[in-house]
Scaffold this motif. Structure first.
Motif, mmCIF file in Angstrom:
data_model
loop_
_atom_site.group_PDB
_atom_site.id
_atom_site.type_symbol
_atom_site.label_atom_id
_atom_site.label_comp_id
_atom_site.label_asym_id
_atom_site.label_seq_id
_atom_site.Cartn_x
_atom_site.Cartn_y
_atom_site.Cartn_z
ATOM 1 N N ALA A 12 46.664 42.039 32.460
ATOM 2 C CA ALA A 12 46.346 40.797 33.181
ATOM 3 C C ALA A 12 47.163 40.760 34.468
ATOM 4 N N VAL A 13 46.469 40.846 35.602
ATOM 5 C CA VAL A 13 47.160 40.910 36.900
ATOM 6 C C VAL A 13 47.444 39.484 37.372
ATOM 7 N N SER A 14 48.719 39.132 37.346
ATOM 8 C CA SER A 14 49.120 37.726 37.525
ATOM 9 C C SER A 14 49.754 37.457 38.878
ATOM 10 N N LYS A 15 49.610 38.396 39.823
ATOM 11 C CA LYS A 15 50.178 38.174 41.161
ATOM 12 C C LYS A 15 49.620 36.882 41.754
ATOM 13 N N GLN A 16 50.480 36.147 42.448
ATOM 14 C CA GLN A 16 50.084 34.900 43.121
ATOM 15 C C GLN A 16 49.470 33.873 42.171
ATOM 16 N N GLU A 55 52.272 42.691 38.086
ATOM 17 C CA GLU A 55 52.726 42.006 39.304
ATOM 18 C C GLU A 55 52.829 43.013 40.449
ATOM 19 N N ASN A 56 52.535 42.545 41.665
ATOM 20 C CA ASN A 56 52.529 43.412 42.853
ATOM 21 C C ASN A 56 53.754 43.284 43.740
ATOM 22 N N TYR A 57 54.315 42.096 43.787
ATOM 23 C CA TYR A 57 55.355 41.822 44.778
ATOM 24 C C TYR A 57 56.643 41.474 44.031
ATOM 25 N N PHE A 117 54.641 46.919 36.908
ATOM 26 C CA PHE A 117 54.685 46.818 38.364
ATOM 27 C C PHE A 117 53.539 47.641 38.934
ATOM 28 N N ILE A 118 52.651 46.978 39.699
ATOM 29 C CA ILE A 118 51.441 47.666 40.179
ATOM 30 C C ILE A 118 51.349 47.688 41.696
ATOM 31 N N GLY A 119 52.362 47.178 42.382
ATOM 32 C CA GLY A 119 52.288 47.078 43.846
ATOM 33 C C GLY A 119 53.026 48.207 44.533
ATOM 34 N N LEU A 136 47.394 58.621 35.444
ATOM 35 C CA LEU A 136 47.057 58.456 36.857
ATOM 36 C C LEU A 136 46.457 57.068 37.079
ATOM 37 N N MET A 137 46.599 56.590 38.310
ATOM 38 C CA MET A 137 46.059 55.278 38.683
ATOM 39 C C MET A 137 45.344 55.413 40.015
ATOM 40 N N THR A 138 44.266 54.632 40.195
ATOM 41 C CA THR A 138 43.662 54.561 41.521
ATOM 42 C C THR A 138 43.134 53.170 41.802
ATOM 43 N N LEU A 139 42.998 52.886 43.076
ATOM 44 C CA LEU A 139 42.595 51.568 43.578
ATOM 45 C C LEU A 139 41.555 51.830 44.668
ATOM 46 N N PRO A 140 40.302 52.090 44.275
ATOM 47 C CA PRO A 140 39.316 52.477 45.286
ATOM 48 C C PRO A 140 38.905 51.306 46.176
ATOM 49 N N GLY A 165 39.998 50.245 37.417
ATOM 50 C CA GLY A 165 39.036 49.182 37.139
ATOM 51 C C GLY A 165 39.675 47.822 37.341
ATOM 52 N N MET A 166 38.965 46.948 38.075
ATOM 53 C CA MET A 166 39.427 45.586 38.343
ATOM 54 C C MET A 166 38.290 44.625 37.987
ATOM 55 N N SER A 167 38.418 43.363 38.417
ATOM 56 C CA SER A 167 37.438 42.354 37.989
ATOM 57 C C SER A 167 36.004 42.762 38.296
ATOM 58 N N ASP A 168 35.775 43.375 39.469
ATOM 59 C CA ASP A 168 34.401 43.629 39.898
ATOM 60 C C ASP A 168 33.851 44.983 39.469
ATOM 61 N N VAL A 202 42.474 48.654 32.176
ATOM 62 C CA VAL A 202 41.845 47.989 33.320
ATOM 63 C C VAL A 202 42.792 46.882 33.785
ATOM 64 N N ARG A 203 42.884 46.731 35.100
ATOM 65 C CA ARG A 203 43.821 45.771 35.706
ATOM 66 C C ARG A 203 43.018 44.603 36.253
ATOM 67 N N ILE A 204 43.042 43.478 35.536
ATOM 68 C CA ILE A 204 42.116 42.391 35.840
ATOM 69 C C ILE A 204 42.885 41.137 36.260
ATOM 70 N N GLY A 205 42.604 40.670 37.478
ATOM 71 C CA GLY A 205 43.255 39.469 37.990
ATOM 72 C C GLY A 205 42.330 38.276 37.991
ATOM 73 N N THR A 206 41.459 38.184 38.994
ATOM 74 C CA THR A 206 40.666 36.956 39.190
ATOM 75 C C THR A 206 39.772 36.622 38.005
ATOM 76 N N ALA A 207 39.233 37.590 37.296
ATOM 77 C CA ALA A 207 38.351 37.274 36.172
ATOM 78 C C ALA A 207 39.117 36.613 35.028
ATOM 79 N N PRO A 253 40.739 32.439 41.232
ATOM 80 C CA PRO A 253 41.198 32.855 42.568
ATOM 81 C C PRO A 253 42.710 32.719 42.704
ATOM 82 N N ARG A 254 43.297 33.615 43.499
ATOM 83 C CA ARG A 254 44.741 33.571 43.672
ATOM 84 C C ARG A 254 45.146 32.448 44.621
ATOM 85 N N GLY A 255 46.276 31.812 44.298
ATOM 86 C CA GLY A 255 46.734 30.666 45.091
ATOM 87 C C GLY A 255 47.398 31.090 46.393
HETATM 88 C C1 LIG Z 1 45.153 42.498 42.650
HETATM 89 C C2 LIG Z 1 45.082 43.808 41.980
HETATM 90 C C3 LIG Z 1 44.259 43.988 40.852
HETATM 91 C C4 LIG Z 1 43.346 42.903 40.295
HETATM 92 O O1 LIG Z 1 42.295 42.633 41.159
HETATM 93 P P1 LIG Z 1 41.141 41.578 40.751
HETATM 94 O O2 LIG Z 1 40.025 41.928 41.647
HETATM 95 O O3 LIG Z 1 41.698 40.222 40.997
HETATM 96 O O4 LIG Z 1 40.819 41.794 39.318
HETATM 97 C C5 LIG Z 1 44.289 45.221 40.227
HETATM 98 N N1 LIG Z 1 45.079 46.233 40.670
HETATM 99 C C6 LIG Z 1 45.875 46.091 41.743
HETATM 100 C C7 LIG Z 1 46.724 47.235 42.168
HETATM 101 C C8 LIG Z 1 45.892 44.883 42.430
HETATM 102 O O5 LIG Z 1 46.670 44.774 43.506
#
Ligand SMILES: *Cc1c(COP(=O)(O)O)cnc(C)c1O
Length: 234
Positions: free
Chosen positions: A39-43, A62-64, A85-87, A167-171, A207-210, A223-228, A232-234
């Motif tokens: 659960a990606v809880s940044k912001q 968390e990213n920051y 830590f994902i940032g 391994l991790m990726t953020l396409p 993999g993220m929300s979309d 899978v790293r899921i924030g907004t779902a 929305p982030r504050g």
């Molecule tokens: C913000 C973030 C996510 C989550 O993104 P959502 O689209 O909100 O699910 C996943 N991975 C990283 C590295 C992020 O910075």
């Protein structure tokens, strides 16, 4: 009467994301329960994290660092909570990651790897790390070029306190499952090529929300899921 609590909806959204993951596991022939939810809880405010924890969530991303540390302090009463830590790792600020996180998903610098290993308290289990790979060559994105990952893994082998687990990726965002699957397939194939008995790389953080379905289709284990989950982030 409806009360607009800051954490309203989090348990329901969490249940929806679990249902999406289960449906994707089943559709793509993945073993049930083989994909973990981070659960990606940044912001996001700590009330929402507490609501997710109360609904059974334990792993939070968390990213920051400067935003994360006060949250870690505020939530230190939650037994078994696990911080990832994902940032981007900023400069030489590795000590709080080494001391307070269970995982880092964004490792892509050998200096950082050495510092994290040296700073990991010996009383804790090794810091679990995924190497971030930049598959698109976007200069603004973190991550190693795919060709550089093998040497990086070799250089990290034997560092105490650090366990490279995958391994991790953020396409870049893409429309449609076919386009979304391409970079995830590339990460899986890179992993298959580089995995060895000494370094089996079982984890694929992608993999993220979309695009979580596309990631599950290609072998994501986290899978790293924030907004779902949190909205929305504050
Ligand atoms: C913000 C973030 C996510 C989550 O993104 P959502 O689209 O909100 O699910 C996943 N991975 C990283 C590295 C992020 O910075």
């Amino acid at each position: 009467m409806t009360v607009d609590l800051p954490a309203a909806g989090v348990p329901e959204h969490l249940a929806e994301v679990h249902a999406r993951i289960r449906a994707a596991e089943s559709r793509f022939g993945r073993a049930p329960g083989s994909v973990a939810l981070l659960a990606v809880s940044k912001q996001q405010p700590v009330e929402k994290l507490r609501a997710a924890y109360a609904a059974g969530q334990r792993a939070f991303g968390e990213n920051y660092l400067q935003d994360a540390i006060p949250k870690l302090d505020l939530l230190c009463d939650l037994a078994g909570i696990e911080w990832h830590f994902i940032g981007r790792i900023q400069g030489n600020k590795t000590r709080p990651i080494a001391e307070r996180f269970a995982w880092v998903h964004s490792l892509c610098d050998l200096g950082h790897a050495r510092r994290l290993a040296a700073q990991r308290p010996p009383a804790l289990p090794p810091l679990r790390a995924c190497v971030q790979v930049n598959l698109s060559g976007e200069a603004t994105k973190g991550g190693l070029a795919p060709e550089a990952v093998g040497d990086f893994l070799a250089a990290c082998a034997g560092l105490p306190g650090l366990a490279i687990v995958g391994l991790m990726t953020l396409p870049a965002p893409a429309e449609g499952e076919v386009a979304q699957r391409a970079p995830f397939a590339a990460l899986r194939m890179l992993r298959d090529r580089l995995a060895s008995p000494a370094c089996p790389l079982p984890e694929l953080s992608m993999g993220m929300s979309d695009d979580l379905e596309a990631a599950v289709a290609e072998g994501a284990t986290i899978v790293r899921i924030g907004t779902a989950v949190f909205g929305p982030r504050g």
